[in-house]
Design a protein around this motif. Structure first.
Motif, PDB file in Angstrom:
ATOM      1  N   ASN A   3     -37.572 -27.561 -20.612  1.00  0.00           N
ATOM      2  CA  ASN A   3     -38.237 -27.151 -21.849  1.00  0.00           C
ATOM      3  C   ASN A   3     -37.407 -26.033 -22.493  1.00  0.00           C
ATOM      4  O   ASN A   3     -37.240 -24.969 -21.907  1.00  0.00           O
ATOM      5  N   PRO A   4     -36.907 -26.263 -23.698  1.00  0.00           N
ATOM      6  CA  PRO A   4     -36.000 -25.275 -24.301  1.00  0.00           C
ATOM      7  C   PRO A   4     -36.720 -24.067 -24.915  1.00  0.00           C
ATOM      8  O   PRO A   4     -36.061 -23.142 -25.407  1.00  0.00           O
ATOM      9  N   ALA A   5     -38.058 -24.044 -24.879  1.00  0.00           N
ATOM     10  CA  ALA A   5     -38.806 -23.010 -25.607  1.00  0.00           C
ATOM     11  C   ALA A   5     -38.386 -21.604 -25.194  1.00  0.00           C
ATOM     12  O   ALA A   5     -38.178 -20.720 -26.036  1.00  0.00           O
ATOM     13  N   ARG A   6     -38.229 -21.406 -23.883  1.00  0.00           N
ATOM     14  CA  ARG A   6     -37.933 -20.065 -23.398  1.00  0.00           C
ATOM     15  C   ARG A   6     -36.579 -19.566 -23.936  1.00  0.00           C
ATOM     16  O   ARG A   6     -36.460 -18.432 -24.403  1.00  0.00           O
ATOM     17  N   VAL A   9     -36.861 -18.773 -27.655  1.00  0.00           N
ATOM     18  CA  VAL A   9     -37.528 -17.491 -27.910  1.00  0.00           C
ATOM     19  C   VAL A   9     -36.546 -16.346 -27.636  1.00  0.00           C
ATOM     20  O   VAL A   9     -36.420 -15.400 -28.414  1.00  0.00           O
ATOM     21  N   LEU A  10     -35.848 -16.463 -26.514  1.00  0.00           N
ATOM     22  CA  LEU A  10     -34.891 -15.419 -26.141  1.00  0.00           C
ATOM     23  C   LEU A  10     -33.826 -15.251 -27.233  1.00  0.00           C
ATOM     24  O   LEU A  10     -33.470 -14.131 -27.620  1.00  0.00           O
ATOM     25  N   GLU A  11     -33.335 -16.363 -27.738  1.00  0.00           N
ATOM     26  CA  GLU A  11     -32.308 -16.287 -28.800  1.00  0.00           C
ATOM     27  C   GLU A  11     -32.856 -15.594 -30.048  1.00  0.00           C
ATOM     28  O   GLU A  11     -32.156 -14.800 -30.692  1.00  0.00           O
ATOM     29  N   GLN A  12     -34.102 -15.888 -30.405  1.00  0.00           N
ATOM     30  CA  GLN A  12     -34.725 -15.245 -31.568  1.00  0.00           C
ATOM     31  C   GLN A  12     -34.855 -13.739 -31.340  1.00  0.00           C
ATOM     32  O   GLN A  12     -34.552 -12.931 -32.227  1.00  0.00           O
ATOM     33  N   ILE A  13     -35.299 -13.381 -30.119  1.00  0.00           N
ATOM     34  CA  ILE A  13     -35.483 -11.959 -29.803  1.00  0.00           C
ATOM     35  C   ILE A  13     -34.137 -11.232 -29.864  1.00  0.00           C
ATOM     36  O   ILE A  13     -34.031 -10.123 -30.396  1.00  0.00           O
ATOM     37  N   GLN A  14     -33.104 -11.891 -29.352  1.00  0.00           N
ATOM     38  CA  GLN A  14     -31.782 -11.243 -29.293  1.00  0.00           C
ATOM     39  C   GLN A  14     -31.177 -11.010 -30.686  1.00  0.00           C
ATOM     40  O   GLN A  14     -30.253 -10.222 -30.827  1.00  0.00           O
ATOM     41  N   LYS A  15     -31.735 -11.655 -31.679  1.00  0.00           N
ATOM     42  CA  LYS A  15     -31.272 -11.383 -33.049  1.00  0.00           C
ATOM     43  C   LYS A  15     -31.708  -9.986 -33.507  1.00  0.00           C
ATOM     44  O   LYS A  15     -31.090  -9.391 -34.371  1.00  0.00           O
TER      45      LYS A  15
END
Ligand code: GLY
Ligand code: MN
Ligand code: MN
Length: 259
Positions: A3-6, A9-15
């Motif tokens: 499941n790629p969700a995690r 989300v991590l990529e979005q947060i790292q922005k």
């Protein structure tokens, strides 16, 4: 991860945050210790489950199919002020009870079989998690023997559980005891099919850290079982307990443990 969700989300947060800190284990440890309002909610979920089970048991001879029992439990949870089920209910007669997460709940109830209910009301987002076993008609000697053995193992578990213990130690100690009791009644299983306990709260298998000692304010289940598919018997007895300063408080003590 499948499941790629995690990762997404991590990529979005790292922005927005260069080095995010993973606080899930801190949150899990916080969730392990229940605040008074949470304990009140869990107790209420347990009480709704208790009242519902008492009513359903008193009408047991009217039910012909597992589904009718499930509907009566669902109606009871709402009638007593709950918000439905905290998790998928298990209403398993005869050999169905040997399937751990049986959820079809659609078989006819046969005379001289046992009926396992593993149900818990949801109240204010908190769940109860209770298992009881009742006889349909007159139980056989073998059914009574298996039931009494699980009852004995569960009583021992309630006696030994205390703050400072690791769930893993508790499991190990109880497995040794259970195997001894089981051998006497010719149940030769040397691998326990599930844990004796899990944390309980907002989730039926609540967040927590199983590697740290049990502490005051933790709520967990105590749920030994014996499952004999080839004999058409499955018995689990499950209570919800609060770890106190010096021992435990059984939140579901008032739910009778009789066939
Ligand atoms: N009802 C699910 C469990 O006992 O863990
Ligand atoms: Mn459970
Ligand atoms: Mn359960």
């Amino acid at each position: 991860y499948a499941n790629p969700a995690r990762q997404n989300v991590l990529e979005q947060i790292q922005k927005v945050v260069k080095d995010p800190v993973d606080i899930r284990s801190d949150i899990a440890r916080l969730r392990m210790v229940k605040q008074p309002a949470e304990i009140t909610a869990i107790q209420k979920a347990v009480d709704i489950t208790a009242d519902t089970m008492a009513e359903v048991k008193s009408r047991l001879s009217n039910f012909k199919n597992e589904k009718e029992v499930e509907r009566a439990v669902s109606a009871g949870f709402f009638a007593h002020g709950g918000d439905g089920h905290g998790y998928e209910p298990i209403i398993a007669s005869g050999g169905n009870a040997a399937t751990l997460h049986y959820m079809k709940n659609n078989q006819d109830l046969e005379d001289s079989t046992l009926l396992l209910l593993d149900v818990g009301a949801n109240y204010a987002g908190y769940s109860a998690d209770i298992s009881r076993v009742w006889a349909i008609g007159t139980p056989t000697d073998r059914q009574k023997e298996i039931f009494d053995a699980v009852l004995q193992i569960q009583q021992k578990a309630l006696d030994v559980l205390k703050p400072g213990m690791l769930v893993k130690e508790f499991q190990h100690q109880m497995e040794e005891y259970a195997f001894k009791v089981q051998r006497k009644i010719h149940v030769d299983i040397d691998r326990y099919p599930h844990g004796f306990s899990h944390f309980l709260g907002l989730d039926v298998h609540d967040a927590g850290d199983y590697t740290i000692p049990l502490q005051e304010g933790t709520v967990l289940t105590v749920e030994p079982g014996i499952y004999l598919a080839d004999e058409g018997i499955g018995v689990r007895i499950e209570d919800d307990v609060l770890i106190t300063k010096s021992g435990i408080k059984n939140l579901s003590e008032k739910i009778p443990k009789t066939l």
